[in-house]
Design a protein around this motif. Structure first.
Motif, short mmCIF file in Angstrom:
data_model
loop_
_atom_site.label_atom_id
_atom_site.label_comp_id
_atom_site.label_asym_id
_atom_site.label_seq_id
_atom_site.Cartn_x
_atom_site.Cartn_y
_atom_site.Cartn_z
N GLY A 139 47.88 40.71 41.38
CA GLY A 139 48.80 39.69 41.85
C GLY A 139 49.06 38.65 40.79
N LEU A 140 49.90 37.67 41.13
CA LEU A 140 50.19 36.57 40.23
C LEU A 140 49.00 35.62 40.17
CD1 LEU A 140 53.84 35.76 41.40
CD2 LEU A 140 53.14 37.17 39.46
N VAL A 147 47.13 34.39 43.63
CA VAL A 147 47.79 33.78 44.80
C VAL A 147 48.41 34.86 45.67
CG1 VAL A 147 48.18 31.55 43.73
CG2 VAL A 147 49.88 33.37 43.41
N ASN A 148 48.34 34.67 46.95
CA ASN A 148 48.71 35.69 47.92
C ASN A 148 50.22 35.75 48.19
OD1 ASN A 148 47.13 37.51 50.14
ND2 ASN A 148 49.03 36.74 51.02
N SER A 173 48.63 48.87 46.87
CA SER A 173 47.21 48.92 46.52
C SER A 173 46.67 47.55 46.14
CB SER A 173 46.99 49.90 45.36
OG SER A 173 47.61 49.43 44.19
N ASP A 174 47.45 46.53 46.37
CA ASP A 174 47.15 45.18 45.88
C ASP A 174 46.13 44.41 46.71
OD1 ASP A 174 48.95 43.31 47.94
OD2 ASP A 174 49.60 45.38 47.71
N MET A 175 46.05 44.71 48.01
CA MET A 175 45.14 44.06 48.95
C MET A 175 45.47 42.59 49.20
SD MET A 175 43.07 46.13 50.45
CE MET A 175 41.67 45.20 51.07
N MET A 176 46.74 42.21 49.07
CA MET A 176 47.16 40.89 49.51
C MET A 176 47.29 40.88 51.04
SD MET A 176 47.44 39.15 46.68
CE MET A 176 46.26 40.19 45.80
N ASP A 226 37.29 39.94 37.46
CA ASP A 226 37.12 40.94 38.50
C ASP A 226 38.16 40.71 39.60
OD1 ASP A 226 36.12 39.04 40.49
OD2 ASP A 226 34.27 39.01 39.32
N LYS A 227 38.09 41.53 40.63
CA LYS A 227 39.08 41.47 41.71
C LYS A 227 38.41 41.21 43.06
CE LYS A 227 42.16 44.53 39.13
NZ LYS A 227 43.18 45.61 39.18
N LYS A 228 37.27 40.53 43.01
CA LYS A 228 36.46 40.36 44.21
C LYS A 228 37.06 39.38 45.23
CE LYS A 228 32.16 41.54 41.85
NZ LYS A 228 30.81 41.08 41.40
N THR A 229 38.04 38.58 44.81
CA THR A 229 38.62 37.64 45.77
C THR A 229 39.65 38.28 46.69
OG1 THR A 229 40.39 36.89 44.30
CG2 THR A 229 38.27 35.73 44.16
N TYR A 230 40.06 39.51 46.37
CA TYR A 230 41.03 40.17 47.26
C TYR A 230 40.64 41.59 47.64
CZ TYR A 230 43.06 41.34 42.61
OH TYR A 230 43.27 41.72 41.31
#
Length: 334
Positions: A139-140, A147-148, A173-176, A226-230
């Motif tokens: 994401g951005l 940000v979602n 596949s972004d998980m937003m 990493d991508k742990k926030t989403y």
């Protein structure tokens, strides 16, 4: 589920039905067919092929090879392919603008494939920004944070250009949060109501993605981040059910669990809970481990490939994205 008791040994001998191949086939509870396979393919804007060191036996395909791979999939009876672009680093930016370019690599290739094979083969395209972002996130990024809602505004544009290029399935596949409903609405409004959405509904922040990131060239961009926030934590199970429920409520036609074998319990829970088309991704790290052990002579290649894929079916998956798809199709066609 509980079953009525059977007569005790020796009246009941479960080995009786295992004694012959014909008998084992008659009582088979789960089966694998070529119809269960989706073949992920990597494409780059050039000619020839490029070996992927961390994915032995898998290569990035140049634009002069990708149509041949699509035709091979048709010949093998594989129902669908999933395309992933290795984007030229010069085209990557903080805002991932190349993702919404109607003439980007994956859109051009999709048009070529559809011209060549038409509806004989389904084409699945990911919706996420990581192949196009200079930071490697899906994401951005604003002030160091993914940000979602701003990301969703770009994802819906990405989905539209991909649908316009002729893809059959959009796979976010972004998980937003909330992206499925927005993308579904955008597709319908743009007269792409027949384009399916296969949601990466339960996608985990997994250590098994390394070779994939090498293949699409995002590993260097992501660096130590990493991508742990989403993406979901590997510790979570109930949360996956909530994620799937939300995506289905927003209009997903099918859902995916990713990674695969380390999350067979999630595959089973999703299928048992919702009874919807459920897919699993046998990801790059899973493939690399199996292929590495096979190449070293520690495992029997054909047998372990088929056993690993059958495990997904036993867990309840309707289909599997796997780099072993051509190998499995060949074995199933014997």
């Amino acid at each position: 589920m509980s079953y009525p008791p059977r007569a005790p040994f020796p009246a009941t001998r479960l080995r009786r039905v295992r004694a012959h191949d014909w008998s084992r086939r008659l009582v088979r509870e789960c089966s694998l067919s070529v119809d269960d396979l989706i073949w992920p393919l990597f494409v780059f804007d050039g000619h020839g092929t490029e070996a992927i060191k961390s994915l032995p036996g898998v290569s990035r395909l140049g634009t002069d090879h990708i149509v041949d791979a699509a035709r091979r999939a048709v010949d093998l009876g594989i129902p669908a392919i999933a395309l992933f672009p290795a984007t030229d680093p010069k085209l990557k930016s903080d805002d991932a603008a190349e993702a919404i370019n109607e003439n980007n690599l994956v859109c051009r290739v999709t048009r070529e494939i559809k011209r060549a094979v038409g509806d004989q083969l389904g084409v699945i395209l990911d919706v996420a920004l990581d192949p196009y972002s200079s930071h490697g996130q899906d994401g951005l990024v604003r002030d160091g944070r993914v940000v979602n809602d701003e990301t969703i505004a770009v994802l819906l544009q990405q989905a539209i250009v991909q649908a316009r290029a002729g893809c059959d399935v959009i796979a976010p596949s972004d998980m937003m949060d909330g992206r499925i409903g927005v993308i579904r609405g955008a597709l319908d409004e743009a007269d792409f109501g027949d384009v399916q959405i296969m949601s990466y509904a339960a996608k985990y922040a997994s250590a098994f993605y390394g070779p994939f990131r090498d293949a699409v060239g995002s590993a260097a961009n992501l660096g130590a981040a990493d991508k742990k926030t989403y993406q979901q934590s590997p510790s979570q199970s109930d949360e996956a059910i909530h994620e799937v429920a939300l995506d289905l409520a927003e209009g997903a036609d099918s859902v995916m669990v990713k990674p695969g074998m380390p999350y067979l319990d999630i595959v089973a829970r999703v299928k048992q809970t919702f009874g919807v088309p459920t897919f699993a991704y046998q990801v790059s790290g899973e493939y690399a481990m199996i292929r590495g052990a096979v190449d070293a002579g520690w495992l029997s290649g054909d047998a372990v490939i088929m056993e690993s894929l059958l495990a997904f079916k036993r867990a309840g998956a309707d289909g599997v994205l796997t780099y072993f798809a051509p190998d499995a199709a060949r074995l199933l066609g014997r």
